[in-house]
Design a protein around this motif. Sequence first.
Motif, PDB file in Angstrom:
ATOM      1  N   GLU A  33       0.954  -1.324  -0.054  1.00 37.21           N
ATOM      2  CA  GLU A  33       0.037  -0.015   0.072  1.00 37.21           C
ATOM      3  C   GLU A  33       0.686   1.270   0.129  1.00 37.21           C
ATOM      4  O   GLU A  33       0.185   2.381   0.251  1.00 37.21           O
ATOM      5  CB  GLU A  33      -1.032   0.137   1.233  1.00 37.21           C
ATOM      6  CG  GLU A  33      -1.997  -1.182   1.114  1.00 37.21           C
ATOM      7  CD  GLU A  33      -3.009  -0.630   0.163  1.00 37.21           C
ATOM      8  OE1 GLU A  33      -2.809   0.264  -0.550  1.00 37.21           O
ATOM      9  OE2 GLU A  33      -4.049  -1.451  -0.028  1.00 37.21           O
ATOM     10  N   LYS A  34       2.024   0.988   0.258  1.00 32.79           N
ATOM     11  CA  LYS A  34       3.245   2.337   0.165  1.00 32.79           C
ATOM     12  C   LYS A  34       2.651   3.380  -0.777  1.00 32.79           C
ATOM     13  O   LYS A  34       2.872   4.610  -0.641  1.00 32.79           O
ATOM     14  CB  LYS A  34       4.552   1.848   0.034  1.00 32.79           C
ATOM     15  CG  LYS A  34       5.466   2.784  -0.004  1.00 32.79           C
ATOM     16  CD  LYS A  34       7.022   2.323   0.284  1.00 32.79           C
ATOM     17  CE  LYS A  34       7.911   3.618   0.340  1.00 32.79           C
ATOM     18  NZ  LYS A  34       9.372   2.946   0.514  1.00 32.79           N
ATOM     19  N   TYR A  35       2.642   3.033  -2.210  1.00 29.11           N
ATOM     20  CA  TYR A  35       2.428   3.929  -3.146  1.00 29.11           C
ATOM     21  C   TYR A  35       0.939   4.058  -3.543  1.00 29.11           C
ATOM     22  O   TYR A  35       0.631   4.871  -4.604  1.00 29.11           O
ATOM     23  CB  TYR A  35       3.297   3.688  -4.531  1.00 29.11           C
ATOM     24  CG  TYR A  35       4.408   3.812  -4.142  1.00 29.11           C
ATOM     25  CD1 TYR A  35       5.225   4.740  -3.822  1.00 29.11           C
ATOM     26  CD2 TYR A  35       5.376   2.426  -4.121  1.00 29.11           C
ATOM     27  CE1 TYR A  35       6.834   4.828  -3.611  1.00 29.11           C
ATOM     28  CE2 TYR A  35       6.618   2.364  -3.782  1.00 29.11           C
ATOM     29  CZ  TYR A  35       7.393   3.594  -3.529  1.00 29.11           C
ATOM     30  OH  TYR A  35       8.633   3.568  -3.303  1.00 29.11           O
ATOM     31  N   SER A  36       0.002   3.782  -2.507  1.00 30.72           N
ATOM     32  CA  SER A  36      -1.400   3.928  -2.952  1.00 30.72           C
ATOM     33  C   SER A  36      -2.244   4.461  -1.595  1.00 30.72           C
ATOM     34  O   SER A  36      -2.162   5.552  -1.424  1.00 30.72           O
ATOM     35  CB  SER A  36      -1.930   2.652  -3.534  1.00 30.72           C
ATOM     36  OG  SER A  36      -2.102   1.637  -2.556  1.00 30.72           O
ATOM     37  N   LEU A  37      -2.378   3.680  -0.933  1.00 32.83           N
ATOM     38  CA  LEU A  37      -3.419   4.086   0.301  1.00 32.83           C
ATOM     39  C   LEU A  37      -2.680   4.924   1.211  1.00 32.83           C
ATOM     40  O   LEU A  37      -2.831   6.166   1.515  1.00 32.83           O
ATOM     41  CB  LEU A  37      -4.141   2.962   0.955  1.00 32.83           C
ATOM     42  CG  LEU A  37      -5.115   3.195   2.119  1.00 32.83           C
ATOM     43  CD1 LEU A  37      -6.101   4.082   1.840  1.00 32.83           C
ATOM     44  CD2 LEU A  37      -5.565   1.856   2.789  1.00 32.83           C
ATOM     45  N   THR A  38      -1.650   4.267   1.537  1.00 31.89           N
ATOM     46  CA  THR A  38      -0.661   5.173   2.688  1.00 31.89           C
ATOM     47  C   THR A  38      -0.154   6.414   2.219  1.00 31.89           C
ATOM     48  O   THR A  38      -0.433   7.374   2.838  1.00 31.89           O
ATOM     49  CB  THR A  38       0.847   4.068   2.594  1.00 31.89           C
ATOM     50  OG1 THR A  38       0.028   2.867   3.174  1.00 31.89           O
ATOM     51  CG2 THR A  38       1.469   4.869   3.873  1.00 31.89           C
ATOM     52  N   ASP A  39       0.117   6.411   0.677  1.00 27.40           N
ATOM     53  CA  ASP A  39       0.630   8.029   0.263  1.00 27.40           C
ATOM     54  C   ASP A  39      -0.537   8.957   0.114  1.00 27.40           C
ATOM     55  O   ASP A  39      -0.613  10.068   0.553  1.00 27.40           O
ATOM     56  CB  ASP A  39       1.241   7.717  -1.015  1.00 27.40           C
ATOM     57  CG  ASP A  39       1.781   8.794  -1.939  1.00 27.40           C
ATOM     58  OD1 ASP A  39       2.533   9.427  -1.182  1.00 27.40           O
ATOM     59  OD2 ASP A  39       1.369   9.170  -2.883  1.00 27.40           O
ATOM     60  N   GLN A  40      -1.817   8.292  -0.416  1.00 28.82           N
ATOM     61  CA  GLN A  40      -2.680   8.990  -0.522  1.00 28.82           C
ATOM     62  C   GLN A  40      -3.350   9.883   0.910  1.00 28.82           C
ATOM     63  O   GLN A  40      -3.727  10.845   1.039  1.00 28.82           O
ATOM     64  CB  GLN A  40      -4.075   8.329  -1.197  1.00 28.82           C
ATOM     65  CG  GLN A  40      -3.818   8.027  -2.453  1.00 28.82           C
ATOM     66  CD  GLN A  40      -3.616   9.244  -3.384  1.00 28.82           C
ATOM     67  OE1 GLN A  40      -4.378  10.419  -3.078  1.00 28.82           O
ATOM     68  NE2 GLN A  40      -2.986   9.065  -4.793  1.00 28.82           N
ATOM     69  N   ILE A  41      -3.404   8.848   1.779  1.00 30.38           N
ATOM     70  CA  ILE A  41      -3.769   9.127   3.012  1.00 30.38           C
ATOM     71  C   ILE A  41      -3.107  10.141   4.085  1.00 30.38           C
ATOM     72  O   ILE A  41      -3.512  11.323   4.478  1.00 30.38           O
ATOM     73  CB  ILE A  41      -4.548   8.084   4.172  1.00 30.38           C
ATOM     74  CG1 ILE A  41      -5.364   8.687   5.107  1.00 30.38           C
ATOM     75  CG2 ILE A  41      -3.216   7.379   4.692  1.00 30.38           C
ATOM     76  CD1 ILE A  41      -5.938   7.574   6.016  1.00 30.38           C
ATOM     77  N   ARG A  42      -1.806  10.280   3.777  1.00 28.33           N
ATOM     78  CA  ARG A  42      -0.978  10.980   4.159  1.00 28.33           C
ATOM     79  C   ARG A  42      -0.830  12.332   3.467  1.00 28.33           C
ATOM     80  O   ARG A  42      -0.667  13.515   4.174  1.00 28.33           O
ATOM     81  CB  ARG A  42       0.747  10.372   4.105  1.00 28.33           C
ATOM     82  CG  ARG A  42       0.895   9.242   5.112  1.00 28.33           C
ATOM     83  CD  ARG A  42       2.475   8.937   5.018  1.00 28.33           C
ATOM     84  NE  ARG A  42       2.580   7.645   5.880  1.00 28.33           N
ATOM     85  CZ  ARG A  42       3.661   7.068   5.938  1.00 28.33           C
ATOM     86  NH1 ARG A  42       4.661   7.349   5.123  1.00 28.33           N
ATOM     87  NH2 ARG A  42       3.968   6.140   6.879  1.00 28.33           N
ATOM     88  N   ARG A  43      -0.940  12.239   2.398  1.00 26.33           N
ATOM     89  CA  ARG A  43      -0.878  13.574   1.454  1.00 26.33           C
ATOM     90  C   ARG A  43      -2.164  14.317   1.805  1.00 26.33           C
ATOM     91  O   ARG A  43      -2.190  15.481   2.019  1.00 26.33           O
ATOM     92  CB  ARG A  43      -0.980  13.325   0.033  1.00 26.33           C
ATOM     93  CG  ARG A  43       0.383  12.867  -0.410  1.00 26.33           C
ATOM     94  CD  ARG A  43       0.140  12.388  -2.137  1.00 26.33           C
ATOM     95  NE  ARG A  43       1.563  12.159  -2.695  1.00 26.33           N
ATOM     96  CZ  ARG A  43       2.261  12.860  -3.409  1.00 26.33           C
ATOM     97  NH1 ARG A  43       1.864  14.219  -3.742  1.00 26.33           N
ATOM     98  NH2 ARG A  43       3.467  12.482  -3.956  1.00 26.33           N
ATOM     99  N   SER A  44      -3.598  13.549   1.901  1.00 26.10           N
ATOM    100  CA  SER A  44      -4.751  14.596   1.921  1.00 26.10           C
ATOM    101  C   SER A  44      -4.542  14.963   3.427  1.00 26.10           C
ATOM    102  O   SER A  44      -5.265  16.131   3.783  1.00 26.10           O
ATOM    103  CB  SER A  44      -5.773  13.426   1.739  1.00 26.10           C
ATOM    104  OG  SER A  44      -6.000  12.413   2.949  1.00 26.10           O
ATOM    105  N   SER A  45      -4.161  14.238   4.412  1.00 26.30           N
ATOM    106  CA  SER A  45      -4.146  14.673   5.693  1.00 26.30           C
ATOM    107  C   SER A  45      -3.182  15.979   6.044  1.00 26.30           C
ATOM    108  O   SER A  45      -3.510  16.758   6.892  1.00 26.30           O
ATOM    109  CB  SER A  45      -3.731  13.581   6.858  1.00 26.30           C
ATOM    110  OG  SER A  45      -2.538  13.152   6.771  1.00 26.30           O
ATOM    111  N   ARG A  46      -1.957  15.754   5.319  1.00 31.35           N
ATOM    112  CA  ARG A  46      -1.136  17.019   5.550  1.00 31.35           C
ATOM    113  C   ARG A  46      -1.635  18.318   4.798  1.00 31.35           C
ATOM    114  O   ARG A  46      -1.483  19.393   5.219  1.00 31.35           O
ATOM    115  CB  ARG A  46       0.105  16.476   4.776  1.00 31.35           C
ATOM    116  CG  ARG A  46       0.988  15.541   5.726  1.00 31.35           C
ATOM    117  CD  ARG A  46       2.232  14.817   4.916  1.00 31.35           C
ATOM    118  NE  ARG A  46       2.833  13.936   5.800  1.00 31.35           N
ATOM    119  CZ  ARG A  46       3.688  13.089   5.274  1.00 31.35           C
ATOM    120  NH1 ARG A  46       4.129  13.190   4.159  1.00 31.35           N
ATOM    121  NH2 ARG A  46       4.288  12.369   6.360  1.00 31.35           N
TER     122      ARG A  46
END
Length: 119
Positions: A33-46
């Motif tokens: 999930e590193k380049y999908s869910l993990t990346d997306q949720i971190r980007r949106s939360s920031r």
Amino acid sequence: MSIKTFADLDVYNLSYTFAMDIFIVTKKFPSEEKYSLTDQIRRSSRSVAVNIAEGWGKRIYPASFKRHLVDSNGSLEETKSWLQFSKDCTYITEEIYLPMTTKAESIGAKIWTLHNNWT
């Protein structure tokens, strides 16, 4: 206390802490999930906190500041959706999901309060 920088805004600090909480939780997500869910949720939360900060820098133009607050709220809603995916994919438990969504709802209310009270 007077507000001199975006860091003096309660909603910014709550948003920043929320993004850091997301970061910590997502450290345990599967590597696939590193380049999908993990990346997306971190980007949106920031993006929630960053849009507040950017808007603060443009606060001399009330419409611009308000637009950034709307963008911040949009990123918050995106983050809530990613949290739901995280729960449904069993990457986080209900015990993690519920407090995080409650915190997100509180942040959203503060964003809209600031938006509605800004001149």
